[in-house]
Design an enzyme around this catalytic site. Structure first.
Site, PDB file in Angstrom:
ATOM      1  N   LYS A  13      40.820  75.452  75.233  1.00 48.83           N
ATOM      2  CA  LYS A  13      41.505  76.650  74.738  1.00 48.83           C
ATOM      3  C   LYS A  13      40.719  77.928  75.018  1.00 48.83           C
ATOM      4  CE  LYS A  13      41.189  77.139  70.269  1.00 48.83           C
ATOM      5  NZ  LYS A  13      40.336  78.304  69.915  1.00 48.83           N
ATOM      6  N   ARG A  88      45.093  80.213  62.232  1.00 45.77           N
ATOM      7  CA  ARG A  88      44.714  78.808  62.324  1.00 45.77           C
ATOM      8  C   ARG A  88      45.467  77.964  61.297  1.00 45.77           C
ATOM      9  NH1 ARG A  88      40.262  78.259  65.590  1.00 45.77           N
ATOM     10  NH2 ARG A  88      39.147  76.314  65.340  1.00 45.77           N
ATOM     11  N   ARG A 127      31.005  67.703  77.415  1.00 50.10           N
ATOM     12  CA  ARG A 127      30.562  69.056  77.070  1.00 50.10           C
ATOM     13  C   ARG A 127      29.219  68.999  76.338  1.00 50.10           C
ATOM     14  NH1 ARG A 127      35.081  73.098  74.516  1.00 50.10           N
ATOM     15  NH2 ARG A 127      34.236  72.726  72.465  1.00 50.10           N
ATOM     16  N   ARG A 133      28.125  73.319  72.133  1.00 51.40           N
ATOM     17  CA  ARG A 133      27.938  74.078  70.913  1.00 51.40           C
ATOM     18  C   ARG A 133      27.409  73.191  69.797  1.00 51.40           C
ATOM     19  NH1 ARG A 133      33.656  76.753  70.564  1.00 51.40           N
ATOM     20  NH2 ARG A 133      33.663  75.555  68.647  1.00 51.40           N
ATOM     21  N   ARG A 144      37.101  68.142  63.075  1.00 53.33           N
ATOM     22  CA  ARG A 144      37.857  69.324  63.526  1.00 53.33           C
ATOM     23  C   ARG A 144      39.247  68.928  64.023  1.00 53.33           C
ATOM     24  NH1 ARG A 144      33.917  71.591  67.709  1.00 53.33           N
ATOM     25  NH2 ARG A 144      35.459  73.190  68.132  1.00 53.33           N
TER      26      ARG A 144
HETATM   27  P1  AMP Z   1      36.899  77.728  67.743  1.00 53.11           P
HETATM   28  O1  AMP Z   1      35.882  78.478  68.529  1.00 53.11           O
HETATM   29  O2  AMP Z   1      38.258  78.369  67.793  1.00 53.11           O
HETATM   30  O3  AMP Z   1      36.953  76.257  68.097  1.00 53.11           O
HETATM   31  O4  AMP Z   1      36.437  77.804  66.219  1.00 53.11           O
HETATM   32  C1  AMP Z   1      35.204  77.251  65.821  1.00 53.11           C
HETATM   33  C2  AMP Z   1      35.120  77.176  64.307  1.00 53.11           C
HETATM   34  O5  AMP Z   1      35.253  78.475  63.750  1.00 53.11           O
HETATM   35  C3  AMP Z   1      36.203  76.348  63.634  1.00 53.11           C
HETATM   36  O6  AMP Z   1      35.865  74.981  63.572  1.00 53.11           O
HETATM   37  C4  AMP Z   1      36.254  76.978  62.246  1.00 53.11           C
HETATM   38  O7  AMP Z   1      35.172  76.522  61.457  1.00 53.11           O
HETATM   39  C5  AMP Z   1      35.995  78.445  62.542  1.00 53.11           C
HETATM   40  N1  AMP Z   1      37.228  79.228  62.755  1.00 53.11           N
HETATM   41  C6  AMP Z   1      37.633  79.843  63.904  1.00 53.11           C
HETATM   42  N2  AMP Z   1      38.768  80.509  63.722  1.00 53.11           N
HETATM   43  C7  AMP Z   1      39.120  80.316  62.438  1.00 53.11           C
HETATM   44  C8  AMP Z   1      40.222  80.757  61.640  1.00 53.11           C
HETATM   45  N3  AMP Z   1      41.193  81.515  62.137  1.00 53.11           N
HETATM   46  N4  AMP Z   1      40.253  80.358  60.332  1.00 53.11           N
HETATM   47  C9  AMP Z   1      39.287  79.596  59.805  1.00 53.11           C
HETATM   48  N5  AMP Z   1      38.222  79.148  60.501  1.00 53.11           N
HETATM   49  C10 AMP Z   1      38.140  79.507  61.807  1.00 53.11           C
END
Ligand code: AMP
Length: 197
Positions: A13, A88, A127, A133, A144
């Site tokens: 993504k 989200r 990855r 990460r 997740r």
């Molecule tokens: P991502 O980089 O989109 O995979 O997000 C990594 C982590 O950031 C997620 O596992 C959540 O812990 C947090 N996170 C990102 N966006 C949101 C959101 N809109 N609401 C809540 N937590 C978020």
């Protein structure tokens, strides 16, 4: 254009979002990155965010709104954006609707990257092997994925009837997925022309 890209962890993504934002010159609003920046900068709010990121849980909505609000507001005013990671869950989508209502700048097109769990876990392992990460461990990614199924998948239903929703196979090589997204956006572009008052 006002796009939202949704996809499970390790679906590519982030990579696709960066490419699409670049290609269509859209501000890229990436909530995960904004949240990670707060943690890295060791701000007060970053300290509250950290445990959620580490466990792969969603950060509480009020904190997320605090962190992404300004970027989001600017993007809404500019008239176009690519949202990546926000909203989200359905509550955040409702917040977003309220936030963008004054500009008539609600999301027009939702692109959902589909991939099965085994494929995602395999990608995640690859990855992690090249230095991924901190939240890319098998245990966290499984969590997740569960959070995604439970909280984020219902978003697609929320957007049915409110925006155009298109599913794209996220499993092929990166370039192929980008091409499929681009084809979809180009196809719908005519109907995404600025519809703001
Ligand atoms: P991502 O980089 O989109 O995979 O997000 C990594 C982590 O950031 C997620 O596992 C959540 O812990 C947090 N996170 C990102 N966006 C949101 C959101 N809109 N609401 C809540 N937590 C978020």
């Amino acid at each position: 254009m006002r796009l939202l890209l949704i996809g499970p962890p390790a679906s590519g993504k982030g990579t696709q979002a960066a490419r699409i934002a670049d290609q269509y010159h859209l501000p890229h609003v990436e909530s995960g990155e904004l949240l990670r920046q707060e943690v890295e900068a060791r701000t007060e709010i970053g300290r509250r965010i950290q445990p959620y990121l580490e466990q792969g849980d969603l950060v509480p909505d009020d904190i997320v709104l605090d962190v992404v609000g300004t970027t989001l507001g600017k993007a809404a005013v500019s008239g176009g954006f690519l949202l990546d990671g926000f909203p989200r869950n359905v509550d955040q989508a409702k917040e977003l609707d309220v936030l963008t209502a004054p500009q008539g700048a609600s999301v027009q097109l939702v692109i959902v990257l589909d991939a099965d769990q085994e494929h995602l876990l395999e990608r995640m392992r690859e990855r992690a092997a090249v230095g991924g990460r901190a939240d890319d461990t098998e245990e966290t990614i499984r969590h997740r994925l569960a959070v995604y199924e439970e909280q984020t998948v219902p978003l697609t239903e929320y957007y049915e009837g409110r925006a155009m929703v298109r599913h794209i196979d996220g499993r092929p090589p990166i370039d192929e997925v980008t091409a499929a997204i681009t084809a979809t956006v180009d196809d719908l572009k005519g109907s995404l022309d600025d519809d703001r008052p």
